[in-house]
Motif scaffolding. Sequence first.
Motif, PDB file in Angstrom:
ATOM      1  N   ALA A   1      -2.257   7.857  -4.123  1.00  0.00           N
ATOM      2  CA  ALA A   1      -1.787   8.547  -2.922  1.00  0.00           C
ATOM      3  C   ALA A   1      -1.524  10.014  -3.230  1.00  0.00           C
ATOM      4  O   ALA A   1      -1.896  10.904  -2.450  1.00  0.00           O
ATOM      5  CB  ALA A   1      -0.530   7.876  -2.380  1.00  0.00           C
TER       6      ALA A   1
ATOM      7  N   TYR B   1      -6.415   9.378  10.503  1.00  0.00           N
ATOM      8  CA  TYR B   1      -5.659   8.159  10.229  1.00  0.00           C
ATOM      9  C   TYR B   1      -4.725   8.441   9.056  1.00  0.00           C
ATOM     10  O   TYR B   1      -4.859   9.447   8.364  1.00  0.00           O
ATOM     11  CB  TYR B   1      -6.591   6.990   9.906  1.00  0.00           C
ATOM     12  CG  TYR B   1      -7.381   7.194   8.636  1.00  0.00           C
ATOM     13  CD1 TYR B   1      -6.931   6.651   7.442  1.00  0.00           C
ATOM     14  CD2 TYR B   1      -8.552   7.944   8.618  1.00  0.00           C
ATOM     15  CE1 TYR B   1      -7.629   6.842   6.263  1.00  0.00           C
ATOM     16  CE2 TYR B   1      -9.253   8.142   7.439  1.00  0.00           C
ATOM     17  CZ  TYR B   1      -8.785   7.584   6.279  1.00  0.00           C
ATOM     18  OH  TYR B   1      -9.473   7.781   5.119  1.00  0.00           O
ATOM     19  N   ILE B   2      -3.778   7.569   8.828  1.00  0.00           N
ATOM     20  CA  ILE B   2      -2.891   7.695   7.676  1.00  0.00           C
ATOM     21  C   ILE B   2      -3.511   6.878   6.540  1.00  0.00           C
ATOM     22  O   ILE B   2      -3.642   5.664   6.655  1.00  0.00           O
ATOM     23  CB  ILE B   2      -1.474   7.186   7.989  1.00  0.00           C
ATOM     24  CG1 ILE B   2      -0.855   8.029   9.089  1.00  0.00           C
ATOM     25  CG2 ILE B   2      -0.608   7.208   6.732  1.00  0.00           C
ATOM     26  CD1 ILE B   2       0.486   7.527   9.564  1.00  0.00           C
TER      27      ILE B   2
ATOM     28  N   LYS C   1       3.881  11.460   1.102  1.00  0.00           N
ATOM     29  CA  LYS C   1       4.821  12.083   2.034  1.00  0.00           C
ATOM     30  C   LYS C   1       5.328  13.379   1.409  1.00  0.00           C
ATOM     31  O   LYS C   1       5.589  13.432   0.203  1.00  0.00           O
ATOM     32  CB  LYS C   1       5.975  11.116   2.291  1.00  0.00           C
ATOM     33  CG  LYS C   1       7.001  11.613   3.267  1.00  0.00           C
ATOM     34  CD  LYS C   1       7.988  10.517   3.614  1.00  0.00           C
ATOM     35  CE  LYS C   1       9.143  10.543   2.656  1.00  0.00           C
ATOM     36  NZ  LYS C   1      10.249   9.687   3.070  1.00  0.00           N
TER      37      LYS C   1
ATOM     38  N   CYS D   1       0.844  -1.181   0.000  1.00  0.00           N
ATOM     39  CA  CYS D   1       0.000   0.000   0.000  1.00  0.00           C
ATOM     40  C   CYS D   1       0.884   1.238   0.000  1.00  0.00           C
ATOM     41  O   CYS D   1       2.042   1.188   0.397  1.00  0.00           O
ATOM     42  CB  CYS D   1      -0.961  -0.007   1.180  1.00  0.00           C
ATOM     43  SG  CYS D   1      -0.158  -0.032   2.769  1.00  0.00           S
ATOM     44  N   TRP D   2       0.328   2.351  -0.441  1.00  0.00           N
ATOM     45  CA  TRP D   2       1.072   3.585  -0.614  1.00  0.00           C
ATOM     46  C   TRP D   2       0.417   4.701   0.183  1.00  0.00           C
ATOM     47  O   TRP D   2      -0.803   4.746   0.323  1.00  0.00           O
ATOM     48  CB  TRP D   2       1.091   3.977  -2.098  1.00  0.00           C
ATOM     49  CG  TRP D   2       1.705   2.947  -2.968  1.00  0.00           C
ATOM     50  CD1 TRP D   2       1.083   1.886  -3.557  1.00  0.00           C
ATOM     51  CD2 TRP D   2       3.081   2.858  -3.329  1.00  0.00           C
ATOM     52  NE1 TRP D   2       1.993   1.144  -4.262  1.00  0.00           N
ATOM     53  CE2 TRP D   2       3.217   1.714  -4.154  1.00  0.00           C
ATOM     54  CE3 TRP D   2       4.204   3.625  -3.054  1.00  0.00           C
ATOM     55  CZ2 TRP D   2       4.441   1.344  -4.692  1.00  0.00           C
ATOM     56  CZ3 TRP D   2       5.411   3.247  -3.602  1.00  0.00           C
ATOM     57  CH2 TRP D   2       5.524   2.123  -4.406  1.00  0.00           C
ATOM     58  N   THR D   3       1.215   5.607   0.676  1.00  0.00           N
ATOM     59  CA  THR D   3       0.724   6.824   1.300  1.00  0.00           C
ATOM     60  C   THR D   3       1.630   7.956   0.858  1.00  0.00           C
ATOM     61  O   THR D   3       2.766   7.734   0.451  1.00  0.00           O
ATOM     62  CB  THR D   3       0.666   6.692   2.840  1.00  0.00           C
ATOM     63  OG1 THR D   3      -0.017   7.816   3.367  1.00  0.00           O
ATOM     64  CG2 THR D   3       2.046   6.601   3.454  1.00  0.00           C
TER      65      THR D   3
ATOM     66  N   HIS E   1      -3.978   4.794   3.152  1.00  0.00           N
ATOM     67  CA  HIS E   1      -3.162   3.912   2.324  1.00  0.00           C
ATOM     68  C   HIS E   1      -3.892   3.679   1.008  1.00  0.00           C
ATOM     69  O   HIS E   1      -5.107   3.512   0.990  1.00  0.00           O
ATOM     70  CB  HIS E   1      -2.906   2.582   3.040  1.00  0.00           C
ATOM     71  CG  HIS E   1      -2.069   2.737   4.245  1.00  0.00           C
ATOM     72  ND1 HIS E   1      -2.567   3.175   5.444  1.00  0.00           N
ATOM     73  CD2 HIS E   1      -0.750   2.540   4.444  1.00  0.00           C
ATOM     74  CE1 HIS E   1      -1.590   3.228   6.326  1.00  0.00           C
ATOM     75  NE2 HIS E   1      -0.481   2.840   5.749  1.00  0.00           N
ATOM     76  N   HIS E   2      -3.137   3.665  -0.077  1.00  0.00           N
ATOM     77  CA  HIS E   2      -3.723   3.550  -1.406  1.00  0.00           C
ATOM     78  C   HIS E   2      -3.056   2.417  -2.171  1.00  0.00           C
ATOM     79  O   HIS E   2      -1.963   1.985  -1.837  1.00  0.00           O
ATOM     80  CB  HIS E   2      -3.556   4.875  -2.164  1.00  0.00           C
ATOM     81  CG  HIS E   2      -4.170   6.033  -1.444  1.00  0.00           C
ATOM     82  ND1 HIS E   2      -5.514   6.307  -1.466  1.00  0.00           N
ATOM     83  CD2 HIS E   2      -3.628   6.982  -0.632  1.00  0.00           C
ATOM     84  CE1 HIS E   2      -5.763   7.366  -0.724  1.00  0.00           C
ATOM     85  NE2 HIS E   2      -4.634   7.794  -0.209  1.00  0.00           N
TER      86      HIS E   2
ATOM     87  N   LEU F   1       3.718  12.980   6.653  1.00  0.00           N
ATOM     88  CA  LEU F   1       2.765  12.108   5.970  1.00  0.00           C
ATOM     89  C   LEU F   1       1.407  12.772   5.899  1.00  0.00           C
ATOM     90  O   LEU F   1       1.044  13.560   6.773  1.00  0.00           O
ATOM     91  CB  LEU F   1       2.630  10.779   6.715  1.00  0.00           C
ATOM     92  CG  LEU F   1       3.855   9.891   6.764  1.00  0.00           C
ATOM     93  CD1 LEU F   1       3.579   8.673   7.624  1.00  0.00           C
ATOM     94  CD2 LEU F   1       4.274   9.477   5.372  1.00  0.00           C
TER      95      LEU F   1
ATOM     96  N   GLU G   1      -2.095  12.904   6.755  1.00  0.00           N
ATOM     97  CA  GLU G   1      -2.919  12.240   7.770  1.00  0.00           C
ATOM     98  C   GLU G   1      -3.971  13.194   8.280  1.00  0.00           C
ATOM     99  O   GLU G   1      -3.804  14.396   8.281  1.00  0.00           O
ATOM    100  CB  GLU G   1      -2.082  11.686   8.913  1.00  0.00           C
ATOM    101  CG  GLU G   1      -1.272  12.693   9.673  1.00  0.00           C
ATOM    102  CD  GLU G   1      -0.402  12.035  10.730  1.00  0.00           C
ATOM    103  OE1 GLU G   1      -0.942  11.263  11.535  1.00  0.00           O
ATOM    104  OE2 GLU G   1       0.789  12.304  10.738  1.00  0.00           O
TER     105      GLU G   1
END
Length: 181
Positions: free
Chosen positions: A131, A121-122, A109, A105-107, A124-125, A116, A118
Amino acid sequence: MTTTSTPAPAGRRGLFTADPANRLRPGTPDRPWELWLTGPDSLLPMPDLATALMAAAEHNAAAADLDDGSPLQPASHALVLHHGYAWRREGAARSGAGIAVPSLCWTAKCGICGELVEDEYIPHHVSPEDAASDAVGREWHELPDGRLVCDSADDAHNEARAQALPQDDSAEPDTNQLTFL
């Protein structure tokens, strides 16, 4: 001079062996279910297997939380005993139990400070593009080189955002303005 041997791993001491002649029996044979606390070497009677398993899980979680890593701290574990022997489940709990399927998964930054994306929650893609799209939708900016810039307001972030904003160089000079010499 007396020497002490190093304790053998639990499997070799006979806690979980199948051979009854080699099994250790730390509990009471007359009690169907008990909880053995190894640190204080205490036996607690339990009404059934489910209660014993829940109590063991709670004790082991609390003991792990209290462990500060000191070699002087005694190790304490809770084991479920059945008629005095260490209880062991026969076979798997259910088909497919304990099988995890890894996924990537990607997030997003920030390319400047590393912050990040957020909120509560952070996120995820499934792809880096998703993302980045989510980050831009949250008022972040995407630089021409693909890096993302968060909404922090310092010189480095402001300069990077200036690169991301479109520049309007095609504006014609206003002929109604007077030029001062």
